[in-house]
Design an enzyme around this catalytic site. Structure first.
Site, PDB file in Angstrom:
ATOM      1  CD  GLU A   1      38.483  47.525  47.981  1.00 56.34           C
ATOM      2  OE1 GLU A   1      39.311  48.031  47.198  1.00 56.34           O
ATOM      3  OE2 GLU A   1      37.375  48.040  48.212  1.00 56.34           O
TER       4      GLU A   1
ATOM      5  CD  GLU B   1      48.205  41.827  41.304  1.00 50.93           C
ATOM      6  OE1 GLU B   1      47.446  40.837  41.265  1.00 50.93           O
ATOM      7  OE2 GLU B   1      48.117  42.731  42.148  1.00 50.93           O
TER       8      GLU B   1
ATOM      9  N   GLY C   1      41.624  40.382  47.495  1.00 48.08           N
ATOM     10  CA  GLY C   1      42.455  39.313  46.942  1.00 48.08           C
ATOM     11  C   GLY C   1      42.622  39.514  45.452  1.00 48.08           C
TER      12      GLY C   1
ATOM     13  CB  THR D   1      39.877  35.079  44.024  1.00 46.41           C
ATOM     14  OG1 THR D   1      41.153  34.519  43.772  1.00 46.41           O
ATOM     15  CG2 THR D   1      39.180  34.283  45.103  1.00 46.41           C
TER      16      THR D   1
ATOM     17  CE  LYS E   1      39.567  31.421  53.141  1.00 46.94           C
ATOM     18  NZ  LYS E   1      41.020  31.374  53.389  1.00 46.94           N
TER      19      LYS E   1
ATOM     20  CB  CYS F   1      47.200  45.663  46.323  1.00 46.69           C
ATOM     21  SG  CYS F   1      46.714  46.632  47.759  1.00 46.69           S
TER      22      CYS F   1
HETATM   23  P1  NAD Z   1      43.563  35.190  46.512  1.00 47.89           P
HETATM   24  O1  NAD Z   1      42.471  35.750  45.665  1.00 47.89           O
HETATM   25  O2  NAD Z   1      44.220  33.951  46.060  1.00 47.89           O
HETATM   26  O3  NAD Z   1      43.034  34.883  47.994  1.00 47.89           O
HETATM   27  C1  NAD Z   1      42.465  35.869  48.809  1.00 47.89           C
HETATM   28  C2  NAD Z   1      41.555  35.208  49.813  1.00 47.89           C
HETATM   29  O4  NAD Z   1      40.461  34.628  49.121  1.00 47.89           O
HETATM   30  C3  NAD Z   1      42.200  34.081  50.607  1.00 47.89           C
HETATM   31  O5  NAD Z   1      41.713  34.115  51.927  1.00 47.89           O
HETATM   32  C4  NAD Z   1      41.714  32.836  49.893  1.00 47.89           C
HETATM   33  O6  NAD Z   1      41.668  31.694  50.705  1.00 47.89           O
HETATM   34  C5  NAD Z   1      40.313  33.270  49.503  1.00 47.89           C
HETATM   35  N1  NAD Z   1      39.750  32.531  48.371  1.00 47.89           N
HETATM   36  C6  NAD Z   1      40.398  31.963  47.333  1.00 47.89           C
HETATM   37  N2  NAD Z   1      39.513  31.365  46.505  1.00 47.89           N
HETATM   38  C7  NAD Z   1      38.284  31.577  47.025  1.00 47.89           C
HETATM   39  C8  NAD Z   1      36.967  31.201  46.638  1.00 47.89           C
HETATM   40  N3  NAD Z   1      36.726  30.483  45.516  1.00 47.89           N
HETATM   41  N4  NAD Z   1      35.933  31.584  47.407  1.00 47.89           N
HETATM   42  C9  NAD Z   1      36.150  32.324  48.520  1.00 47.89           C
HETATM   43  N5  NAD Z   1      37.365  32.686  48.959  1.00 47.89           N
HETATM   44  C10 NAD Z   1      38.433  32.314  48.216  1.00 47.89           C
HETATM   45  O7  NAD Z   1      44.602  36.376  46.705  1.00 47.89           O
HETATM   46  P2  NAD Z   1      46.002  36.320  47.442  1.00 47.89           P
HETATM   47  O8  NAD Z   1      46.948  35.583  46.557  1.00 47.89           O
HETATM   48  O9  NAD Z   1      45.808  35.895  48.848  1.00 47.89           O
HETATM   49  O10 NAD Z   1      46.392  37.875  47.484  1.00 47.89           O
HETATM   50  C11 NAD Z   1      47.073  38.531  46.466  1.00 47.89           C
HETATM   51  C12 NAD Z   1      46.114  39.355  45.633  1.00 47.89           C
HETATM   52  O11 NAD Z   1      45.400  40.262  46.471  1.00 47.89           O
HETATM   53  C13 NAD Z   1      46.822  40.225  44.621  1.00 47.89           C
HETATM   54  O12 NAD Z   1      46.120  40.167  43.408  1.00 47.89           O
HETATM   55  C14 NAD Z   1      46.731  41.625  45.219  1.00 47.89           C
HETATM   56  O13 NAD Z   1      46.766  42.674  44.295  1.00 47.89           O
HETATM   57  C15 NAD Z   1      45.405  41.551  45.883  1.00 47.89           C
HETATM   58  N6  NAD Z   1      45.281  42.583  46.915  1.00 47.89           N
HETATM   59  C16 NAD Z   1      44.431  43.621  46.691  1.00 47.89           C
HETATM   60  C17 NAD Z   1      44.308  44.634  47.632  1.00 47.89           C
HETATM   61  C18 NAD Z   1      43.370  45.783  47.425  1.00 47.89           C
HETATM   62  O14 NAD Z   1      43.098  46.499  48.379  1.00 47.89           O
HETATM   63  N7  NAD Z   1      42.848  45.992  46.233  1.00 47.89           N
HETATM   64  C19 NAD Z   1      45.043  44.553  48.814  1.00 47.89           C
HETATM   65  C20 NAD Z   1      45.907  43.481  48.997  1.00 47.89           C
HETATM   66  C21 NAD Z   1      46.012  42.481  48.053  1.00 47.89           C
END
Ligand code: NAD
Length: 481
Positions: free
Chosen positions: A248, A384, A226, A230, A173, A282
């Protein structure tokens, strides 16, 4: 209006309930496509297809899997311009950045793991004259891959490529905020001849489609990138089922600048590490710590360069910064700028929304922002923000810089600028982070372990680490003789 479809069992199809929601172009604020509002029933269809495909795919020869992944990489390269345009429109990032970084890296992800799997080996241990142990590493089965919006195709393929290379079948997804390149990717998979059911892409919200992937006991592993909140939710659902998880998560990365650094290189790179992709990487260094003897010089130069950074239409070649990803995210970032002021910070550059004209007049733009005068323990310096906002703080000693750098719950990445080799090693050893860049930023070798410590995550992606994650080891011990 473009209407996206799920990719299930080798075919494009709408969600079972027929419902869609709007996808907004952040550079214009206008709806430009519709996203399937998939539910559990769609995930179950995807799971069924992935289960059926697993016996064949997991027994496909390494050469054949490698050939198919390489062909997908070739098609990404061929369709570079269309994919870059889609990424720019969906995410708001400059088209030039999507062309230079996002799509080439998606291509590299496929190419790298197509090769890596042919070099992957498991161990054997000679225990004594009559005892030998060997390890087999088999694919896990059906695995789930869930990715965020900041580097859409780049991070989506960073998971899918190793999952497929190791012989798993996948229910994936992409972020509902930026799903278009994943949709185009499903068309590429069809064109490549990837067998039906090997990869299934379900579009929809995290709380519904994402939750259905995480909750299903037959999806044996979850690779998630993400936010930390989450990630914690996912861990709370997946852990009691003893699923393998790779999480991650967020970061609040320090960029530590010593007076003896290569100043010009540091300044140029710090501009990138602060504001690339509108600060929505990130790995961006959002807390900049500067040795006091060069603090004023750095502050003046950094503010001057930041004020000169062109925020504009991401399709325009001269724009160095585009839109942030959504109106909600823009408001979140602006609320953190207000918080920084409330906490006593001084805004040295930016600090507000940018209103552009023409087709971009309703887009979501923020001026690159520098704040000083904050305590390292205040919320602005601990939470963040994930936007074009950095703080600058002076320090006097190595110990003080380390204490401030390590003070957050996060531990993803860090940068250190110094010409003192011993100090570079000392700092690298003591910084609590999964990645330390010395005198550089975002130089990536795909063989290295990628991930964070503390609230930045669990597990590592990249190279052998991710090939191990996506396989189940079994120890076989033989006594003979
Ligand atoms: P998010 O956690 O809101 O969403 C990420 C993904 O998870 C999306 O596809 C979303 O639909 C899904 N999701 C949300 N709730 C869920 C649930 N309850 N069950 C399953 N899936 C669910 O994050 P975002 O806003 O899309 O991304 C930004 C975040 O990602 C920032 O915190 C950033 O630091 C982090 N990030 C981390 C890395 C890394 O490698 N550590 C890389 C890029 C981004």
């Amino acid at each position: 209006m473009l209407r996206l479809q799920n990719y299930i069992n080798g075919e494009l199809r709408g969600p079972t309930n027929g419902k869609h929601f709007d996808n907004v172009d952040p550079s214009t604020g206008k709806v430009f496509s519709e996203i399937p509002d998939s539910q559990e029933e769609d995930v179950l269809l995807a799971l069924d297809a992935a289960k059926k495909a697993f016996p064949l795919w997991s027994n496909t020869s390494l050469d054949e899997r490698s050939r198919i992944l390489t062909k997908i990489a070739d098609l990404i390269k061929e369709q570079m311009d269309d994919l870059a345009f889609a990424e720019c429109q969906d995410n708001g990032k400059p088209l030039s950045l999507a062309k230079r970084v996002d799509i080439p890296r998606a291509e590299s992800n496929l190419r790298f793991f197509a090769q890596a799997i042919t070099q992957f080996a498991s161990e054997s241990h000679r225990t004594s004259d009559s005892i030998i142990n060997y390890t087999t590493r088999k694919p896990i089965g059906v695995v789930g891959c869930i990715s965020p919006w900041n580097l859409p195709l780049y991070l989506f393929t960073w998971k899918i490529a190793p999952a497929l290379a190791t012989g798993n079948t996948v229910v994936a997804k992409p972020s509902e905020v930026t799903p278009v390149t994943a949709y185009l990717f499903s068309k590429i998979c069809i064109e490549t001849g990837l067998p039906p059911g090997v990869l299934n892409i379900v579009h929809g919200l995290g709380g519904t489609a994402g939750n259905a992937i995480v909750s299903h006991p037959e999806i044996k592993a979850i690779s998630f990138t993400g936010g930390t909140t989450t990630g914690a939710k996912i861990a709370s659902i997946a852990s009691p089922m003893f699923k393998k998880t790779s999480l991650e998560l967020g970061g609040k990365n320090p960029n530590i600048i010593f007076a003896d650094c290569d100043y010009d290189k540091m300044l140029k790179t710090t501009m990138h590490s602060s504001f690339a992709n509108q600060g929505q990487i990130c790995l961006c260094g959002s807390r900049i710590f500067v040795e006091r003897s060069i603090y004023d010089r750095f502050k003046n130069d950094f503010v001057e360069k930041t004020n000169a950074l062109a925020v504009g239409d991401p399709m325009d070649k001269s724009s160095k910064m585009g839109a942030v990803v959504s109106e909600a995210h823009m408001n979140k970032v602006l609320s953190y700028i207000q918080l920084a002021k409330d906490e006593g910070g001084t805004v040295l550059a930016g600090g507000e929304r940018v209103k552009l004209g023409g087709r971009c007049e309703d887009g979501f733009y923020i001026k690159p922002t520098i704040i000083e005068g904050l305590d390292y323990q205040c919320r602005t310096n601990q939470e963040e923000i994930f936007g074009p906002v950095v703080t600058i703080t002076p320090f006097d000693t190595e110990e003080e810089a380390l204490r401030m750098a390590n003070s957050t719950i996060y531990g993803l990445a860090s940068s250190v600028w110094t010409s003192d080799l011993s100090r570079a090693h000392r700092m690298a050893d003591k910084i609590e982070a999964g990645i330390v860049w010395i005198n550089c930023w975002l130089l990536r070798d795909l063989r290295t372990p990628f991930g964070g410590v503390k609230a930045s995550g669990v597990g590592r992606e990249g190279g052998q680490e991710v090939l191990r994650f996506f396989t189940e080891p079994k120890n076989v011990c033989i006594q003979y003789g």
